[in-house]
Write an enzyme that holds these catalytic residues in place. Structure first.
Site, PDB file in Angstrom:
ATOM      1  N   ASP A 194       0.865  -1.188   0.000  1.00  0.00           N
ATOM      2  CA  ASP A 194       0.000   0.000   0.000  1.00  0.00           C
ATOM      3  C   ASP A 194       0.895   1.229   0.000  1.00  0.00           C
ATOM      4  O   ASP A 194       1.925   1.247   0.688  1.00  0.00           O
ATOM      5  CB  ASP A 194      -0.919   0.009   1.217  1.00  0.00           C
ATOM      6  CG  ASP A 194      -2.132   0.910   1.013  1.00  0.00           C
ATOM      7  OD1 ASP A 194      -3.258   0.380   0.935  1.00  0.00           O
ATOM      8  OD2 ASP A 194      -1.957   2.145   0.928  1.00  0.00           O
ATOM      9  N   ASP A 224       4.531   2.577  -3.749  1.00  0.00           N
ATOM     10  CA  ASP A 224       3.673   2.530  -4.920  1.00  0.00           C
ATOM     11  C   ASP A 224       3.723   1.121  -5.500  1.00  0.00           C
ATOM     12  O   ASP A 224       4.805   0.539  -5.668  1.00  0.00           O
ATOM     13  CB  ASP A 224       4.162   3.552  -5.951  1.00  0.00           C
ATOM     14  CG  ASP A 224       3.498   3.395  -7.297  1.00  0.00           C
ATOM     15  OD1 ASP A 224       2.295   3.748  -7.410  1.00  0.00           O
ATOM     16  OD2 ASP A 224       4.154   2.897  -8.229  1.00  0.00           O
ATOM     17  N   GLY A 225       2.540   0.545  -5.813  1.00  0.00           N
ATOM     18  CA  GLY A 225       2.482  -0.840  -6.255  1.00  0.00           C
ATOM     19  C   GLY A 225       3.292  -1.108  -7.507  1.00  0.00           C
ATOM     20  O   GLY A 225       3.963  -2.134  -7.631  1.00  0.00           O
ATOM     21  N   ASP A 256      -6.230  -4.363  -6.165  1.00  0.00           N
ATOM     22  CA  ASP A 256      -7.490  -3.853  -5.617  1.00  0.00           C
ATOM     23  C   ASP A 256      -7.289  -2.398  -5.205  1.00  0.00           C
ATOM     24  O   ASP A 256      -7.091  -2.086  -4.035  1.00  0.00           O
ATOM     25  CB  ASP A 256      -7.920  -4.706  -4.418  1.00  0.00           C
ATOM     26  CG  ASP A 256      -9.287  -4.300  -3.877  1.00  0.00           C
ATOM     27  OD1 ASP A 256     -10.003  -3.552  -4.569  1.00  0.00           O
ATOM     28  OD2 ASP A 256      -9.628  -4.717  -2.756  1.00  0.00           O
ATOM     29  N   PRO A 300      -4.837  11.171 -10.892  1.00  0.00           N
ATOM     30  CA  PRO A 300      -4.798  10.562 -12.237  1.00  0.00           C
ATOM     31  C   PRO A 300      -3.696   9.529 -12.388  1.00  0.00           C
ATOM     32  O   PRO A 300      -3.784   8.657 -13.263  1.00  0.00           O
ATOM     33  CB  PRO A 300      -4.555  11.771 -13.152  1.00  0.00           C
ATOM     34  CG  PRO A 300      -3.901  12.796 -12.273  1.00  0.00           C
ATOM     35  CD  PRO A 300      -4.489  12.601 -10.909  1.00  0.00           C
TER      36      PRO A 300
END
Length: 326
Positions: A133, A167-168, A185, A194
């Protein structure tokens, strides 16, 4: 007499000015609860705002609604200790876990609430879950806020779970690890954020493909398909462009009237009949699984209207703006 009059006027002016500042700040300005809970997202029943705070990425509100806790992010409901949240988590987790050849190593991008992690921990064969996350405060809530920890059964503190604040996409690009199941998810991109479009792009899906074990699968959350069917079909078209075999699935919530969409993606050919549950869950029975894997006509009618999301365009953001005015 004149001095007294001007003193009175001065005091009144200061009072009026302070009142205006207060009401602006708390009703229209940055201190307003509406900056934490959008008007259209307010609970219909009595509720109590327990806490509001800003993190490095979002504005969070913890709201008590009856016996439930609702967590808001930038004005929108993110998740809560609700029954429909259990249904959502079971569907997004157990469909790919049932479809994957193995279910030993799992990556969950957007796992800060710990609910999807809780579901993945049902598998005895599981060796490790990585929950990623971008927001440390959100992950901390899932680990330490007692009412959320009770709901997710302490999943984020489990010895098989490693939590990562990053950041994923950045995490995947830097990693040399491969996984059996990858679950994405995260919220849809909006004008406020954005950059989330980068986690739905063709380029990122190529990265995810490189990090899947043979027989591995992806599960992608596709927002509310009854409101934005093109959103789901654009994600599926992007995955197909990447070379994945795909199966769309969904779950209609009788309680909320929302139809949540998802895409299952595999590097190997896969049919709905190949998907058999490996664990017993309260909501997602074998009968319900068959319903989840059958797409309603209103969605199939929009199937060919999707477009490919890349790092260079704003396909998903444009759909969100058009359909929700966010």
């Amino acid at each position: 007499m004149d001095e007294l009059m001007w003193l009175t006027i001065g005091i009144a002016a200061v009072f009026i000015l302070e009142a205006c500042i207060y009401f602006y700040w708390n009703i229209w300005g940055n201190g307003s609860i509406s900056t934490y809970i959008n008007d259209g997202q307010r609970p219909h029943q009595t509720f109590k705002v327990l806490q509001t705070f800003k993190t490095s990425t979002q504005k969070i509100a913890l709201v008590e609604v009856g016996e439930e806790i609702w967590v808001y992010s930038n004005g929108e409901i993110m998740f809560g200790t609700k029954q429909d949240e259990n249904e959502y988590a079971e569907v997004i987790v157990h469909v790919p876990m049932a479809a994957a050849k193995d279910a030993k190593r799992v990556l969950i991008i957007g796992g800060g609430g710990g609910i999807s992690v809780r579901e993945a921990l049902r598998y005895e064969s599981l060796e490790e879950i990585i929950a990623v996350d971008i927001d440390a405060e959100m992950m901390d809530l899932g680990k330490r806020y007692d009412r959320l920890v009770s709901f997710n059964k302490g999943a984020l503190n489990h010895h098989k779970v490693s939590t990562v604040i990053e950041d994923g996409r950045t995490y995947v690009e830097r990693s040399l690890t491969t996984w059996d199941v990858i679950i994405v998810d995260i919220p849809e991109p909006t004008e406020r954020c954005p950059s989330l479009g980068r986690l739905f792009s063709l380029e990122f899906y190529h990265e995810l493909k490189e990090h899947l074990n043979p027989g591995g699968v992806l599960s992608i959350a596709c927002s509310t398909v009854n409101l934005m069917p093109e959103y789901m079909w654009s994600i599926e078209k992007t995955l197909k462009e990447c070379g994945f075999f795909t199966i769309p699935f969904h779950n209609f919530s009788n309680k909320t009237g929302v139809d949540w969409g998802y895409i299952l993606a595999s590097t190997l050919p896969l049919e709905p009949d190949d998907i058999q549950l490996k664990v017993t869950t309260p909501f997602l029975t074998e009968g319900r699984l068959r319903d989840v894997l059958v797409m309603p006509y209103y969605l199939m009618n929009k199937e060919n209207q999707g477009m490919v999301q890349t790092d260079q365009n704003t396909v998903l953001l444009d759909i969100v703006k058009r359909e929700t005015d966010v």
